[in-house]
Enzyme design. Structure first.
Site, PDB file in Angstrom:
ATOM      1  N   SER A 114       0.713  -1.245   0.010  1.00 47.18           N
ATOM      2  CA  SER A 114       0.045   0.055   0.123  1.00 47.18           C
ATOM      3  C   SER A 114       0.791   1.296  -0.062  1.00 47.18           C
ATOM      4  CB  SER A 114      -0.880  -0.041   1.176  1.00 47.18           C
ATOM      5  OG  SER A 114      -1.960  -0.930   1.051  1.00 47.18           O
TER       6      SER A 114
ATOM      7  N   ARG B 253       1.602   4.407  -2.865  1.00 48.79           N
ATOM      8  CA  ARG B 253       1.463   5.630  -2.559  1.00 48.79           C
ATOM      9  C   ARG B 253       2.702   6.541  -2.885  1.00 48.79           C
ATOM     10  NH1 ARG B 253      -2.422   2.461  -0.367  1.00 48.79           N
ATOM     11  NH2 ARG B 253      -4.613   3.453  -0.127  1.00 48.79           N
TER      12      ARG B 253
ATOM     13  N   GLY C  85      -5.762  -3.456  -7.967  1.00 51.04           N
ATOM     14  CA  GLY C  85      -6.998  -2.638  -7.489  1.00 51.04           C
ATOM     15  C   GLY C  85      -6.304  -1.202  -7.190  1.00 51.04           C
TER      16      GLY C  85
ATOM     17  N   SER D 120     -13.571   1.665   3.016  1.00 51.23           N
ATOM     18  CA  SER D 120     -12.801   1.400   2.010  1.00 51.23           C
ATOM     19  C   SER D 120     -11.677   2.188   1.803  1.00 51.23           C
ATOM     20  CB  SER D 120     -13.359   0.973   0.401  1.00 51.23           C
ATOM     21  OG  SER D 120     -12.276   0.909  -0.534  1.00 51.23           O
TER      22      SER D 120
ATOM     23  N   GLN E 103      -9.492   2.352  -0.415  1.00 55.02           N
ATOM     24  CA  GLN E 103      -9.171   3.017  -1.814  1.00 55.02           C
ATOM     25  C   GLN E 103     -10.252   3.934  -2.472  1.00 55.02           C
ATOM     26  OE1 GLN E 103      -9.195  -1.084  -4.299  1.00 55.02           O
ATOM     27  NE2 GLN E 103      -7.393  -1.445  -3.377  1.00 55.02           N
TER      28      GLN E 103
ATOM     29  N   ASP F 198      -7.303  -8.055   4.215  1.00 55.97           N
ATOM     30  CA  ASP F 198      -6.277  -8.670   3.363  1.00 55.97           C
ATOM     31  C   ASP F 198      -5.851  -9.938   3.876  1.00 55.97           C
ATOM     32  OD1 ASP F 198      -6.840  -7.031   1.489  1.00 55.97           O
ATOM     33  OD2 ASP F 198      -5.238  -5.769   1.678  1.00 55.97           O
TER      34      ASP F 198
ATOM     35  N   LYS G 179     -12.666  -9.557  -4.035  1.00 53.69           N
ATOM     36  CA  LYS G 179     -11.144  -9.133  -4.139  1.00 53.69           C
ATOM     37  C   LYS G 179     -10.646 -10.020  -5.492  1.00 53.69           C
ATOM     38  CE  LYS G 179     -10.082  -6.969  -0.567  1.00 53.69           C
ATOM     39  NZ  LYS G 179      -9.350  -5.954  -0.361  1.00 53.69           N
TER      40      LYS G 179
ATOM     41  N   ARG H  39     -12.971 -14.725  -2.379  1.00 56.55           N
ATOM     42  CA  ARG H  39     -11.808 -15.278  -1.332  1.00 56.55           C
ATOM     43  C   ARG H  39     -12.712 -16.342  -0.331  1.00 56.55           C
ATOM     44  NH1 ARG H  39      -7.619 -10.559  -0.513  1.00 56.55           N
ATOM     45  NH2 ARG H  39      -6.197 -10.910  -2.226  1.00 56.55           N
TER      46      ARG H  39
ATOM     47  N   ARG I  90      -2.845 -14.084  -2.222  1.00 57.42           N
ATOM     48  CA  ARG I  90      -3.108 -14.328  -0.774  1.00 57.42           C
ATOM     49  C   ARG I  90      -3.554 -15.611  -0.486  1.00 57.42           C
ATOM     50  NH1 ARG I  90      -1.353  -9.738   1.113  1.00 57.42           N
ATOM     51  NH2 ARG I  90      -2.119  -7.731   0.083  1.00 57.42           N
TER      52      ARG I  90
END
Length: 649
Positions: free
Chosen positions: A24, A28, A95, A169, A171, A319, A346, A350, A392
């Site tokens: 993450s 960024r 994503g 979220s 995102q 996650d 995801k 999942r 994952r």
């Protein structure tokens, strides 16, 4: 057709793991640096496929980005300096790349088209499109504006927004805040629960005020330009550390130290859940890395018990649920996970994947619409399982197989998306360590490759060529070429090899000879020294003693045929004479020597002849060795090829 990867059971797991950079934060860091007008260096950057997609997209937008070994340098053109791309921006499987960039691109005065792989093209984008459209963005997408491919047209200007998000979220929140930043308009997001706050911390790092009140985040005054730090150190990803936190907990007699783990409170749900389950995990060396808290974690085996996770717990560990499910399978009692419907959208569904694949191994799981109930304690057995191309799921299956009776995983290497060295780290801390023999002619790059392979596997590297060079150097120092005398020198030399910052240092009788043994004079004498029986016998005993415990990489010319005939993996590495001479030429010139490349080619050809024709242990490929021609391969390509072979042993 996808490849299958076999994971073997391990008796215990021990060792130290440097956790790769946080995915993450890596994303960024690139984005914010690209929106700045000063150079930013990013260290411990995660070079996984997802983060590389972000780099590729911003390069197409006019940002200068250069990559080194875990380091990325970004030179952007300012907050309003992105340029219209001449081609489609491919987000790959990421994503994060797509959703955050949608916020940035919604404020740009030019046309942009996004695409992605088959998995990303199925994932819902409406949750980001809706608030951006509310701000005035012009976005059209497939399937009634829900899926990729997706086009963003220039708007008449975005307007302020106070968005009440129906989901927690990071995102969605980040896309809105980035749109407000790039458009220079107020933006606030209120969530049902607090999601990860890496974007807020990054905004503050780049000089943007952020106001927080409960679950609401609001942009403060927006500067004309961002104030970029010269350097960003990315902490280790707790999502990657989670696999080892569970592995160390469920594998008996294990102790693993995890270095440089990001401990952002919005991300430590997995840590808190495992502690509640009874895990033995201690935080050590707690510190700050920029705006992010970091610690080392020591994980020891423990008997876990089931817990209940509620909807408000999920945003902090969404996650990590696949690997938390594995912990629940080895725990006493039931673990209930609810409020995790987000898992349905995801990289794959999942919830469905966990229930389907781990049931094949004997796990007892009840599928819920928004989660699952896992009854722990059922013995797991080996099975053939599908990763669904989800990194994952693949890694969670690997940890379960390691703690149980093994597992075969289809498309296991999708783990590269977030953790390119996962299987190498797993092999390194496992209880069975192999001996790796690398043979080949002079100048093939054996030592360079062997050192890097050993470093990445956590093995001991033994440079046998350096051992012969030490004897040749000693003979030169003693001004002797008498074979009997050189044989006696080999028996009496006190030889020591150490590593400093990953570099080999060689000592003979207490003297540092690291550079002295690499001179042309020593190189010319080595073939003669290597043919002396007494020298070979003395060094052979020393080499076999070093290899007795396994976990070593040894390179030379007769390692697989003579020194370690029972090595679990043997590689015969070569390259053309011209390529080997070129490599040697560059090495010597860099050290200040004047050399003739044609003379080097002749010398290498003659060395090959002598090595192949010598009576004792001639240079020859072992029958069970893998032939590897490196003429057209980069160093990294050779390393990755050999590492892939170690995973099949």
């Amino acid at each position: 057709m996808q490849e299958w990867h076999t994971i073997k059971s391990a008796k215990n797991l021990t060792g130290v793991i440097e956790i790769p950079g946080d995915k993450s934060i890596s994303h960024r860091s690139i984005m914010f640096a690209a929106l700045s007008n000063t150079e930013v260096t990013i260290t411990n950057f995660l070079e996984g496929e997802d983060c590389l997609s972000t780099i590729d997209c911003f390069r197409k937008l006019g940002t200068t980005i250069t990559r080194g070994d875990g380091t990325v340098t970004v030179k952007g053109n300012g907050l309003h300096g992105l340029v219209e791309p001449t081609e489609v921006l491919d987000a790959g499987n990421s994503g994060t790349t797509l959703r955050l960039m949608m916020g940035i691109m919604a404020a740009q005065p030019f046309f942009t088209v996004f695409s992605g792989d088959s998995s990303l093209s199925k994932r819902p984008m409406g949750r980001v499109i809706q608030p951006l459209t509310q701000m005035g963005a012009q976005i059209r997408a497939r399937a009634n504006d829900r899926n990729l491919p997706l086009a963003i047209m220039p708007s008449d200007g975005l307007k302020a927004v106070a968005y009440q998000s129906p989901v927690a979220s990071a995102q969605v929140k980040s896309a809105i805040l980035l749109a407000g930043l790039c458009a220079g308009v107020p933006a606030s997001v209120n969530e049902p629960h607090i999601s990860r706050d890496h974007t807020e911390k990054m905004l503050e790092t780049f000089g943007v005020e952020v106001k927080r009140e409960g679950t609401c985040v609001t942009l403060g005054d927006i500067p004309a330009e961002l104030t970029a730090p010269a350097m960003i150190e990315v902490p280790g990803d707790i999502s990657s550390a989670a696999f080892w936190m569970v592995a160390g907990s469920i594998c008996p007699n294990s102790e693993i130290v995890l270095k440089n783990v990001g401990m952002n409170p919005t991300r430590t749900g997995i840590y808190d859940a495992l502690i509640e389950m009874g895990a033995d995990i201690t935080c050590e060396n707690e510190r700050m890395s920029g705006a992010e808290p970091v610690a080392d974690l020591r994980v020891r085996s423990a008997q876990l018990h089931g817990i209940t996770l509620r909807e408000e717990d999920i945003p902090r560990l969404i996650d990590e649920i696949p690997i938390l499910a594995v912990a629940a399978m080895f725990a006493e009692g039931k673990t209930v996970i609810k409020g995790a419907g987000e898992l349905r959208v995801k990289e794959t569904d999942r919830i469905k994947a966990i229930c389907a694949e781990f049931t094949k191994m004997g796990a007892v799981i009840e599928e819920l619409s928004d989660g699952m109930i896992i009854t722990g304690g059922a013995p797991l057995h080996t099975a053939d399982c599908d990763s669904y191309g989800d990194h994952r799921i693949a890694m969670a299956l690997a940890i379960a197989g390691t703690a149980a009776e093994g597992v075969r995983i289809e498309d296991a290497h999708c783990a590269d998306i977030s953790y390119p060295t996962f299987y190498q780290d797993l092999a390194r801390i496992g209880s069975v360590k192999i001996a790796l023999a690398i043979d080949g002619p002079a100048g093939a790059g054996k030592s360079t490759i062997a050192k890097q392979v050993a470093k990445r596997l956590g093995y001991v590297y033994v440079d046998t060529g350096a051992m012969f060079r030490v004897v040749a150097w000693k003979a030169i120092q003693e001004n002797t070429r008498d074979t009997d005398e050189i044989g006696r020198l080999a028996q009496t030399i006190q030889l020591k090899m150490t590593y400093e910052d990953g570099n080999l240092e060689v000592f003979a009788d207490g003297t540092d000879v690291t550079n002295a043994i690499r001179t042309p004079e020593v190189t010319a004498l080595v073939p003669t020294v290597a043919q002396i029986p007494a020298v070979r016998h003395s060094l052979l005993l020393m080499q076999r003693q070093m290899a007795a415990e396994g976990g070593i990489v040894m390179d030379g010319r007769d390692i697989g045929t003579n020194v370690l005939p029972n090595a679990e993996l043997k590689i015969y590495m070569t390259a053309s004479i011209e390529e080997r001479a070129h490599r040697r030429y560059l090495e010597l010139v860099a050290k200040g020597y004047e050399v003739d490349i044609k003379a080097l080619e002749h010398e290498i050809a003659e060395r090959d002849r002598m090595d192949m024709e010598r009576e004792i242990a001639p240079l020859v490929q072992a029958e069970d060795a893998i032939y590897l021609d490196t003429t057209s391969l980069s160093i990294e390509e050779v390393i990755q090829t050999i590492l892939s072979y170690t995973q099949r042993v």
